[in-house]
Structure formats: C-alpha cells, structure tokens
Design a protein around this motif. Structure first.
Motif, PDB file in Angstrom:
ATOM      1  N   GLN A   1      46.254  50.198  -5.571  1.00 27.55           N
ATOM      2  CA  GLN A   1      45.884  48.850  -5.131  1.00 27.55           C
ATOM      3  C   GLN A   1      46.464  47.795  -6.062  1.00 27.55           C
ATOM      4  OE1 GLN A   1      41.620  49.203  -5.016  1.00 27.55           O
ATOM      5  NE2 GLN A   1      41.605  50.027  -2.937  1.00 27.55           N
ATOM      6  N   ASP A   2      46.431  48.061  -7.366  1.00 27.69           N
ATOM      7  CA  ASP A   2      46.982  47.103  -8.336  1.00 27.69           C
ATOM      8  C   ASP A   2      48.488  46.941  -8.162  1.00 27.69           C
ATOM      9  OD1 ASP A   2      44.487  46.692  -9.389  1.00 27.69           O
ATOM     10  OD2 ASP A   2      44.737  48.126 -11.047  1.00 27.69           O
ATOM     11  N   ALA A   3      49.200  48.065  -7.923  1.00 24.77           N
ATOM     12  CA  ALA A   3      50.654  48.009  -7.745  1.00 24.77           C
ATOM     13  C   ALA A   3      51.013  47.164  -6.533  1.00 24.77           C
ATOM     14  CB  ALA A   3      51.219  49.418  -7.598  1.00 24.77           C
TER      15      ALA A   3
ATOM     16  N   GLY B   1      51.611  53.384  -8.989  1.00 26.72           N
ATOM     17  CA  GLY B   1      50.275  52.925  -9.383  1.00 26.72           C
ATOM     18  C   GLY B   1      49.601  53.828 -10.386  1.00 26.72           C
TER      19      GLY B   1
ATOM     20  N   THR C   1      54.362  45.928  -1.029  1.00 27.50           N
ATOM     21  CA  THR C   1      53.514  45.815   0.161  1.00 27.50           C
ATOM     22  C   THR C   1      54.365  45.692   1.424  1.00 27.50           C
ATOM     23  OG1 THR C   1      51.835  44.715  -1.171  1.00 27.50           O
ATOM     24  CG2 THR C   1      51.622  44.524   1.212  1.00 27.50           C
TER      25      THR C   1
ATOM     26  N   ARG D   1      49.117  44.828  -5.198  1.00 24.00           N
ATOM     27  CA  ARG D   1      48.676  43.456  -5.436  1.00 24.00           C
ATOM     28  C   ARG D   1      49.653  42.711  -6.351  1.00 24.00           C
ATOM     29  NH1 ARG D   1      44.061  44.481  -7.815  1.00 24.00           N
ATOM     30  NH2 ARG D   1      43.046  45.107  -5.881  1.00 24.00           N
ATOM     31  N   GLU D   2      50.166  43.414  -7.360  1.00 24.83           N
ATOM     32  CA  GLU D   2      51.051  42.777  -8.338  1.00 24.83           C
ATOM     33  C   GLU D   2      52.467  42.583  -7.815  1.00 24.83           C
ATOM     34  OE1 GLU D   2      50.844  45.214 -11.798  1.00 24.83           O
ATOM     35  OE2 GLU D   2      48.703  44.799 -12.125  1.00 24.83           O
TER      36      GLU D   2
ATOM     37  N   ASP E   1      42.929  53.003  -7.659  1.00 21.20           N
ATOM     38  CA  ASP E   1      42.911  51.661  -8.272  1.00 21.20           C
ATOM     39  C   ASP E   1      44.313  51.230  -8.681  1.00 21.20           C
ATOM     40  OD1 ASP E   1      40.187  51.486  -7.935  1.00 21.20           O
ATOM     41  OD2 ASP E   1      39.730  52.301  -9.935  1.00 21.20           O
ATOM     42  N   GLY E   2      45.078  52.174  -9.237  1.00 27.77           N
ATOM     43  CA  GLY E   2      46.455  51.867  -9.635  1.00 27.77           C
ATOM     44  C   GLY E   2      47.310  51.544  -8.428  1.00 27.77           C
TER      45      GLY E   2
END
Length: 198
Positions: A80-82, A72, A90, A84-85, A77-78
């Motif tokens: 969470q983005d990793a 990330g 996850t 999510r994407e 934030d990175g």
C-alpha cells in the motif's frame, strides 16, 4: 443430469404428439459448423498464437502484483505504501489489471476468425492495439500486432466490406470492448502525463 433428460424428453414430445421434433437453435448449428470446418495448417498455428497471447495476458497481472509486492517489501502495508508513494506504480497496476479483459475479448475475436469474419477480427485487433498503446503495455501491443499480422494476409481486404456492411452503429457495437479498453487507456495515459509533469 435428470433435469436434462426430462427436458430432452419434453422436447422430443410424447406419444400423443409424435410429430414433435427438437428444434436446432441457430447458435448450436453455428457451433457445429465451426467444429466441422476443416482448418489449414496456417489457421491451426494462428489458433495456437491466439491461445499463447491469451495465456500471457492473463499472467501479466500476476507478474505486476509480484513486482509491486516486492517493491513494497513483501508485506501488505509495504504494498500500500509503494502504491501511495509512487503514482506511476498505481497506473501500471491498473494497466496490468486490464489484461485479462483483453484476453477475454480475444476469445470473441478468435471465434469470429474461425467463422471467417475477417473484417470484425481486423477491426477489433486494431482497436485493441490502440487500447494497449494507451495503456503502455508492450506485451499486449506485441501480442495483438502479431495476431493482426497473421490474419491480415487472409482477411485484410474484408475490413472495408465489414465497415460498409455494418454501418456506424453496427461497427460501434462490434468494437464496444475495444472502445472501453481505449477509454480506460486514455485515462491511464492522461494520468501518466500528469505524473510526468509533476
């Protein structure tokens, strides 16, 4: 410390009740017997393998957090983005977070191994291997398989006797932790399968 002293004094009794003695609980007696029981070199090495596997399983989530953190970009934030994407990250993250639970279950398996309850130990290790396979955690599978291989030489034949002695309800109670792990693993395996289809 003062509370313990008063409790011990109360357990011993007073001058008016000289016949009163401290009752040794079954659990305390069992711990004493376990500590007093001499271990062979093989059993001592197996205990070290148990400890090593537990330590490695506790480290797995930290390694996974570090990996996801770096993926990330090293920021929250990175991170969470990793996640999510890429849903696969996850699922792997959830799988890694289950490993301290497996290490905790191995604590009970180890105690039963020291007590000589080979059927319980073998059944739980087989259940944990199934759960780790569903979680797709190679480290957990290898660790539990090595432990099963070490105890199978001494207690492989006790599995059938344990099953007959405990019955269905007792076996389910003994395997409750491994069953929970298998359920979580099945959810993760299904999620991985769905991700692969997309």
């Amino acid at each position: 410390m003062a509370k313990t002293s008063r409790a011990q004094a109360a357990a011993r009794g007073t001058k008016l009740d000289a016949e009163r003695t401290i009752a040794v609980t079954e659990k305390a007696e069992r711990r004493r017997v376990l500590r007093e029981r001499p271990q062979s070199k093989y059993e001592a090495r197996t205990a070290k393998v148990f400890s090593a596997v537990q330590v490695v399983l506790v480290v797995v989530p930290l390694a996974m957090v570090g990996y996801v953190w770096l993926a990330g970009g090293g920021t929250i934030d990175g991170l969470q983005d990793a996640m999510r994407e890429d849903p696969a990250i996850t699922v792997s993250f959830i799988s890694a977070m289950c490993q301290p639970f497996v290490a905790w279950l191995l604590k009970f398996v180890r105690e039963h191994d020291r007590a000589g309850d080979g059927g319980y130990v073998a059944a739980n290790l087989i259940g944990l291997i199934c759960g780790e396979l569903l979680l797709q955690n190679v480290v957990g599978v290898i660790g539990c398989a090595v432990l099963l291989w070490r105890i199978w030489k001494r207690s492989g034949g006790e599995l059938t006797a344990w099953k007959e002695d405990r019955g269905l309800a007792g076996a389910a109670a003994d395997l409750s932790g491994a069953i929970v792990l298998c359920v979580i693993g099945a959810v993760c395996a299904f999620a991985t399968w769905r991700i692969g289809m997309v």
